[in-house]
Design a protein around this motif. Structure first.
Motif, PDB file in Angstrom:
ATOM      1  N   GLU A 151      23.222  43.888 -65.797  1.00  0.00           N
ATOM      2  CA  GLU A 151      21.727  43.476 -65.145  1.00  0.00           C
ATOM      3  C   GLU A 151      21.141  44.931 -65.123  1.00  0.00           C
ATOM      4  O   GLU A 151      19.887  45.106 -65.382  1.00  0.00           O
ATOM      5  CB  GLU A 151      21.826  42.779 -63.947  1.00  0.00           C
ATOM      6  N   LEU A 152      21.889  45.796 -64.730  1.00  0.00           N
ATOM      7  CA  LEU A 152      21.414  47.319 -64.278  1.00  0.00           C
ATOM      8  C   LEU A 152      20.898  47.814 -65.775  1.00  0.00           C
ATOM      9  O   LEU A 152      20.030  48.573 -65.948  1.00  0.00           O
ATOM     10  CB  LEU A 152      22.398  48.288 -63.546  1.00  0.00           C
ATOM     11  N   ALA A 153      21.732  47.694 -66.725  1.00  0.00           N
ATOM     12  CA  ALA A 153      21.790  48.457 -67.951  1.00  0.00           C
ATOM     13  C   ALA A 153      20.771  47.996 -68.775  1.00  0.00           C
ATOM     14  O   ALA A 153      19.901  48.473 -69.300  1.00  0.00           O
ATOM     15  CB  ALA A 153      23.083  48.221 -68.816  1.00  0.00           C
ATOM     16  N   PHE A 154      20.438  46.461 -68.537  1.00  0.00           N
ATOM     17  CA  PHE A 154      19.189  45.886 -69.263  1.00  0.00           C
ATOM     18  C   PHE A 154      17.969  46.133 -68.786  1.00  0.00           C
ATOM     19  O   PHE A 154      17.244  46.564 -69.525  1.00  0.00           O
ATOM     20  CB  PHE A 154      19.573  44.129 -69.144  1.00  0.00           C
ATOM     21  N   TYR A 155      17.994  46.141 -67.487  1.00  0.00           N
ATOM     22  CA  TYR A 155      16.451  46.652 -67.013  1.00  0.00           C
ATOM     23  C   TYR A 155      16.254  48.006 -66.987  1.00  0.00           C
ATOM     24  O   TYR A 155      14.988  48.176 -67.428  1.00  0.00           O
ATOM     25  CB  TYR A 155      16.444  46.112 -65.372  1.00  0.00           C
ATOM     26  N   SER A 156      17.173  48.593 -67.160  1.00  0.00           N
ATOM     27  CA  SER A 156      16.920  50.108 -67.325  1.00  0.00           C
ATOM     28  C   SER A 156      16.659  50.437 -68.769  1.00  0.00           C
ATOM     29  O   SER A 156      15.499  51.304 -69.158  1.00  0.00           O
ATOM     30  CB  SER A 156      18.030  51.099 -66.832  1.00  0.00           C
ATOM     31  N   ALA A 157      17.167  49.750 -69.634  1.00  0.00           N
ATOM     32  CA  ALA A 157      16.800  49.987 -71.026  1.00  0.00           C
ATOM     33  C   ALA A 157      15.391  49.487 -71.372  1.00  0.00           C
ATOM     34  O   ALA A 157      14.753  50.173 -71.964  1.00  0.00           O
ATOM     35  CB  ALA A 157      17.976  49.183 -72.091  1.00  0.00           C
ATOM     36  N   LEU A 158      14.956  48.244 -70.764  1.00  0.00           N
ATOM     37  CA  LEU A 158      13.981  47.709 -71.051  1.00  0.00           C
ATOM     38  C   LEU A 158      12.762  48.584 -70.426  1.00  0.00           C
ATOM     39  O   LEU A 158      11.687  48.955 -71.419  1.00  0.00           O
ATOM     40  CB  LEU A 158      13.804  46.556 -70.454  1.00  0.00           C
ATOM     41  N   VAL A 159      12.890  49.195 -69.378  1.00  0.00           N
ATOM     42  CA  VAL A 159      11.802  50.142 -68.868  1.00  0.00           C
ATOM     43  C   VAL A 159      11.669  51.383 -69.736  1.00  0.00           C
ATOM     44  O   VAL A 159      10.575  51.567 -69.935  1.00  0.00           O
ATOM     45  CB  VAL A 159      12.206  50.563 -67.321  1.00  0.00           C
ATOM     46  N   SER A 160      12.938  51.897 -70.138  1.00  0.00           N
ATOM     47  CA  SER A 160      12.988  53.006 -71.151  1.00  0.00           C
ATOM     48  C   SER A 160      12.123  52.715 -72.262  1.00  0.00           C
ATOM     49  O   SER A 160      11.284  53.555 -72.888  1.00  0.00           O
ATOM     50  CB  SER A 160      14.295  53.386 -71.471  1.00  0.00           C
ATOM     51  N   LEU A 161      12.334  51.538 -73.048  1.00  0.00           N
ATOM     52  CA  LEU A 161      11.513  51.201 -74.101  1.00  0.00           C
ATOM     53  C   LEU A 161      10.150  50.874 -74.041  1.00  0.00           C
ATOM     54  O   LEU A 161       9.477  51.435 -74.695  1.00  0.00           O
ATOM     55  CB  LEU A 161      12.371  50.067 -74.737  1.00  0.00           C
ATOM     56  N   MET A 162       9.923  50.071 -73.040  1.00  0.00           N
ATOM     57  CA  MET A 162       8.444  49.897 -72.511  1.00  0.00           C
ATOM     58  C   MET A 162       7.425  51.017 -72.339  1.00  0.00           C
ATOM     59  O   MET A 162       6.243  51.051 -72.218  1.00  0.00           O
ATOM     60  CB  MET A 162       8.089  48.842 -71.674  1.00  0.00           C
ATOM     61  N   ALA A 163       8.321  52.159 -71.597  1.00  0.00           N
ATOM     62  CA  ALA A 163       7.427  53.484 -71.373  1.00  0.00           C
ATOM     63  C   ALA A 163       7.142  54.186 -72.410  1.00  0.00           C
ATOM     64  O   ALA A 163       6.719  55.336 -72.221  1.00  0.00           O
ATOM     65  CB  ALA A 163       8.241  53.921 -70.268  1.00  0.00           C
ATOM     66  N   LEU A 164       7.707  53.917 -73.547  1.00  0.00           N
ATOM     67  CA  LEU A 164       7.571  54.907 -74.824  1.00  0.00           C
ATOM     68  C   LEU A 164       5.916  55.177 -75.149  1.00  0.00           C
ATOM     69  O   LEU A 164       5.250  54.298 -74.737  1.00  0.00           O
ATOM     70  CB  LEU A 164       8.389  54.388 -75.818  1.00  0.00           C
ATOM     71  N   PRO A 165       5.800  56.101 -75.853  1.00  0.00           N
ATOM     72  CA  PRO A 165       4.054  56.420 -75.804  1.00  0.00           C
ATOM     73  C   PRO A 165       3.592  55.172 -76.644  1.00  0.00           C
ATOM     74  O   PRO A 165       2.201  54.752 -76.140  1.00  0.00           O
ATOM     75  CB  PRO A 165       4.128  57.527 -76.692  1.00  0.00           C
ATOM     76  N   TRP A 166       4.085  54.769 -77.820  1.00  0.00           N
ATOM     77  CA  TRP A 166       3.439  53.781 -78.558  1.00  0.00           C
ATOM     78  C   TRP A 166       3.012  52.572 -77.782  1.00  0.00           C
ATOM     79  O   TRP A 166       1.914  52.005 -77.929  1.00  0.00           O
ATOM     80  CB  TRP A 166       3.705  53.561 -79.792  1.00  0.00           C
ATOM     81  N   PRO A 167       3.921  51.978 -77.188  1.00  0.00           N
ATOM     82  CA  PRO A 167       3.530  50.603 -76.052  1.00  0.00           C
ATOM     83  C   PRO A 167       2.585  50.915 -75.123  1.00  0.00           C
ATOM     84  O   PRO A 167       1.931  50.073 -74.959  1.00  0.00           O
ATOM     85  CB  PRO A 167       4.985  50.178 -75.846  1.00  0.00           C
TER      86      PRO A 167
END
Length: 203
Positions: free
Chosen positions: A157-173
């Motif tokens: 759970e921790l790995a999934f939500y941390s990865a999701l935040v990192s992805l959605m916080a990228l400049p283009w999204p």
């Protein structure tokens, strides 16, 4: 320990597939990452992971047995959880026209406790975990087994939500969010509201 490495790997695979399906936590943490960036949204993501993993712990401790013996407890939790999701959705909808928050400032509701509360508002994961645990670990787990299972679930759970935040916080999204904040917030609010209503109405 009575559980095997193969069983734990199967548990990780099953859980990973299940949490990829969009739910209120995924929607809310994505919106938070868009608006606030990675560092500000990470505590919320960790709270979501903690809240989800607590349902695994409850399943391991026999909460679903209580649900079967006293069905009204499950209905009550669903109604209360659904009402909380509707309240979160209303806040998203109402604040959609607001300007973007300052990422350097605190944001109420986006901390560790807020994330945990959101995932604890939906009791369905307790039933999911119970079903998965019974199918993958049919033998009665020992205390050491239960600890290993819980730690594994929490790590996934921790790995999934941390990865999701990192992805959605990228400049283009984030740039896309800035350009369409009103409609993204309204859509997120509507989606979470519908999920909350489904909890209340589907007994």
């Amino acid at each position: 320990m009575t559980i095997t490495a193969d069983q734990l790997l199967l548990f990780v695979a099953t859980l990973s597939v299940a949490i990829l399906s969009p739910g209120p936590g995924v929607i809310a943490v994505s919106q938070g990452a868009f608006a606030l960036g990675r560092s500000r949204a990470l505590p919320y993501a960790w709270g979501l992971a903690l809240g989800a993993s607590v349902w695994c712990l409850f399943a391991l401790l026999g909460l679903t047995v209580i649900f079967r013996i006293l069905p009204w407890t499950y209905v009550a939790l669903k109604v209360l959880g659904g009402a909380y999701l509707v309240w979160i959705a209303w806040k998203m909808w109402r604040h959609a026209p607001d300007p973007l928050p300052d990422p350097t400032q605190g944001n109420a509701g986006m901390g560790l406790a807020g994330g945990a509360m959101l995932n604890l508002s939906n009791p369905k994961p307790a039933l999911f975990y119970s079903a998965v645990l019974l199918s993958i670990f049919p033998a009665l787990p020992t205390a050491g087994d239960k600890l290993a299972i819980y730690v594994t679930a929490a790590a996934v759970e921790l790995a999934f939500y941390s990865a999701l935040v990192s992805l959605m916080a990228l400049p283009w999204p984030r740039r896309r969010y800035y350009a369409a904040k009103f409609w993204i917030d309204r859509t997120a609010g509507l989606a979470i509201g519908l999920l909350g209503l489904s909890l209340i109405l589907r007994h």
